[in-house]
Design a protein around this motif. Structure first.
Motif, PDB file in Angstrom:
ATOM      1  N   PRO A  18      10.843 -20.938-136.443  1.00  0.00           N
ATOM      2  CA  PRO A  18       9.928 -19.873-136.043  1.00  0.00           C
ATOM      3  C   PRO A  18      10.445 -18.485-136.366  1.00  0.00           C
ATOM      4  O   PRO A  18      11.593 -18.179-136.113  1.00  0.00           O
ATOM      5  N   TYR A  19       9.548 -17.689-136.935  1.00  0.00           N
ATOM      6  CA  TYR A  19       9.741 -16.250-137.093  1.00  0.00           C
ATOM      7  C   TYR A  19      10.922 -15.858-137.973  1.00  0.00           C
ATOM      8  O   TYR A  19      11.397 -14.749-137.894  1.00  0.00           O
ATOM      9  N   SER A  20      11.419 -16.741-138.820  1.00  0.00           N
ATOM     10  CA  SER A  20      12.627 -16.453-139.578  1.00  0.00           C
ATOM     11  C   SER A  20      12.470 -15.292-140.549  1.00  0.00           C
ATOM     12  O   SER A  20      13.429 -14.589-140.813  1.00  0.00           O
ATOM     13  N   GLU A  55      10.448 -17.726-128.921  1.00  0.00           N
ATOM     14  CA  GLU A  55      11.285 -18.852-129.346  1.00  0.00           C
ATOM     15  C   GLU A  55      11.141 -20.065-128.436  1.00  0.00           C
ATOM     16  O   GLU A  55      11.885 -21.034-128.562  1.00  0.00           O
ATOM     17  N   GLY A  56      10.197 -20.010-127.480  1.00  0.00           N
ATOM     18  CA  GLY A  56       9.927 -21.147-126.614  1.00  0.00           C
ATOM     19  C   GLY A  56      10.821 -21.233-125.397  1.00  0.00           C
ATOM     20  O   GLY A  56      10.861 -22.262-124.721  1.00  0.00           O
ATOM     21  N   ARG A  57      11.526 -20.149-125.092  1.00  0.00           N
ATOM     22  CA  ARG A  57      12.429 -20.132-123.933  1.00  0.00           C
ATOM     23  C   ARG A  57      11.818 -19.317-122.797  1.00  0.00           C
ATOM     24  O   ARG A  57      10.855 -18.615-122.986  1.00  0.00           O
ATOM     25  N   THR A  58      12.414 -19.419-121.618  1.00  0.00           N
ATOM     26  CA  THR A  58      11.971 -18.613-120.466  1.00  0.00           C
ATOM     27  C   THR A  58      12.549 -17.211-120.581  1.00  0.00           C
ATOM     28  O   THR A  58      13.628 -17.034-121.150  1.00  0.00           O
ATOM     29  N   PRO A  59      11.838 -16.218-120.053  1.00  0.00           N
ATOM     30  CA  PRO A  59      12.389 -14.859-120.072  1.00  0.00           C
ATOM     31  C   PRO A  59      13.755 -14.799-119.391  1.00  0.00           C
ATOM     32  O   PRO A  59      14.012 -15.517-118.426  1.00  0.00           O
ATOM     33  N   VAL A  60      14.599 -13.928-119.896  1.00  0.00           N
ATOM     34  CA  VAL A  60      15.969 -13.795-119.406  1.00  0.00           C
ATOM     35  C   VAL A  60      16.044 -12.855-118.204  1.00  0.00           C
ATOM     36  O   VAL A  60      16.782 -13.112-117.257  1.00  0.00           O
ATOM     37  N   HIS A  61      15.286 -11.771-118.233  1.00  0.00           N
ATOM     38  CA  HIS A  61      15.396 -10.712-117.218  1.00  0.00           C
ATOM     39  C   HIS A  61      14.237 -10.689-116.226  1.00  0.00           C
ATOM     40  O   HIS A  61      14.465 -10.466-115.039  1.00  0.00           O
ATOM     41  N   TYR A 103      -0.029 -20.326-127.957  1.00  0.00           N
ATOM     42  CA  TYR A 103       1.161 -20.043-127.159  1.00  0.00           C
ATOM     43  C   TYR A 103       1.797 -18.746-127.634  1.00  0.00           C
ATOM     44  O   TYR A 103       1.814 -18.456-128.829  1.00  0.00           O
ATOM     45  N   GLY A 104       2.346 -17.989-126.688  1.00  0.00           N
ATOM     46  CA  GLY A 104       3.120 -16.816-127.041  1.00  0.00           C
ATOM     47  C   GLY A 104       3.178 -15.785-125.935  1.00  0.00           C
ATOM     48  O   GLY A 104       2.541 -15.929-124.889  1.00  0.00           O
ATOM     49  N   PRO A 105       3.974 -14.728-126.175  1.00  0.00           N
ATOM     50  CA  PRO A 105       4.153 -13.682-125.172  1.00  0.00           C
ATOM     51  C   PRO A 105       3.126 -12.556-125.294  1.00  0.00           C
ATOM     52  O   PRO A 105       2.680 -12.218-126.391  1.00  0.00           O
ATOM     53  N   ILE A 106       2.792 -11.985-124.146  1.00  0.00           N
ATOM     54  CA  ILE A 106       2.006 -10.748-124.079  1.00  0.00           C
ATOM     55  C   ILE A 106       2.820  -9.797-123.201  1.00  0.00           C
ATOM     56  O   ILE A 106       3.021 -10.070-122.015  1.00  0.00           O
ATOM     57  N   LEU A 136       8.888 -25.895-127.480  1.00  0.00           N
ATOM     58  CA  LEU A 136       9.170 -25.809-126.053  1.00  0.00           C
ATOM     59  C   LEU A 136      10.125 -26.888-125.567  1.00  0.00           C
ATOM     60  O   LEU A 136      10.483 -26.917-124.399  1.00  0.00           O
ATOM     61  N   ARG A 137      10.547 -27.753-126.460  1.00  0.00           N
ATOM     62  CA  ARG A 137      11.510 -28.827-126.154  1.00  0.00           C
ATOM     63  C   ARG A 137      11.057 -29.690-124.990  1.00  0.00           C
ATOM     64  O   ARG A 137      11.814 -29.946-124.049  1.00  0.00           O
ATOM     65  N   TRP A 138       9.793 -30.116-125.011  1.00  0.00           N
ATOM     66  CA  TRP A 138       9.239 -30.953-123.936  1.00  0.00           C
ATOM     67  C   TRP A 138       9.817 -32.336-124.026  1.00  0.00           C
ATOM     68  O   TRP A 138       9.969 -32.960-124.971  1.00  0.00           O
TER      69      TRP A 138
END
Length: 138
Positions: A18-20, A55-61, A103-106, A136-138
């Motif tokens: 993704p997004y490379s 990248e399919g991960r949870t937010p860090v902050h 899927y994606g962030p807003i 999402l590594r389901w």
């Protein structure tokens, strides 16, 4: 509009990694140079959370908001960060018979922090069930 959505769908289904080939941050490091430390921190954290979701991960902050996901299609998940709100969009989609998952962030910057436009950034893509599972590594 429908052609753009279909093009995005087909492009996303050819998940390379993704997004490379794209810029990996919303703001470049040089953009931060003259800002007060607190403002640099807000932008850096918002950017890091945005990239994590891409990248399919949870937010860090940002922390999980009170709104619950919709059970019918996994819906949206809301996060609140310092100076911003982050929505993770996840919805069943169909374009001309081609099914997938949008899927994606807003990212929405708080109005008191962001005085101009745009206040929002997003990166929504349509993935095949197999590709969203990998992302999402389901």
């Amino acid at each position: 509009m429908a052609l753009l959505a279909l093009a995005a769908c087909l492009g996303a289904m050819a998940l390379k990694p993704p997004y490379s080939a794209q810029q990996t941050t919303l703001f470049t490091a040089s953009d931060y140079a003259g800002l007060p430390a607190k403002n640099r921190q807000v932008l850096a954290q918002a950017d890091e959370d945005f990239q994590a979701v891409r990248e399919g991960r949870t937010p860090v902050h940002a922390v999980l908001g009170r709104a619950a996901s919709l059970p019918a299609d996994a819906g949206r998940t809301f996060y609140i960060g310092q100076g911003y709100k982050l929505t993770v969009e996840k919805a069943l989609s169909s374009f001309g018979g081609l099914g997938g998952i949008t899927y994606g962030p807003i990212l929405r910057l708080d109005r008191q922090f962001a005085l101009g436009d745009p206040l929002s950034f997003f990166d929504l893509r349509v993935y095949s069930p197999k590709d969203i599972e990998r992302l999402l590594r389901w």
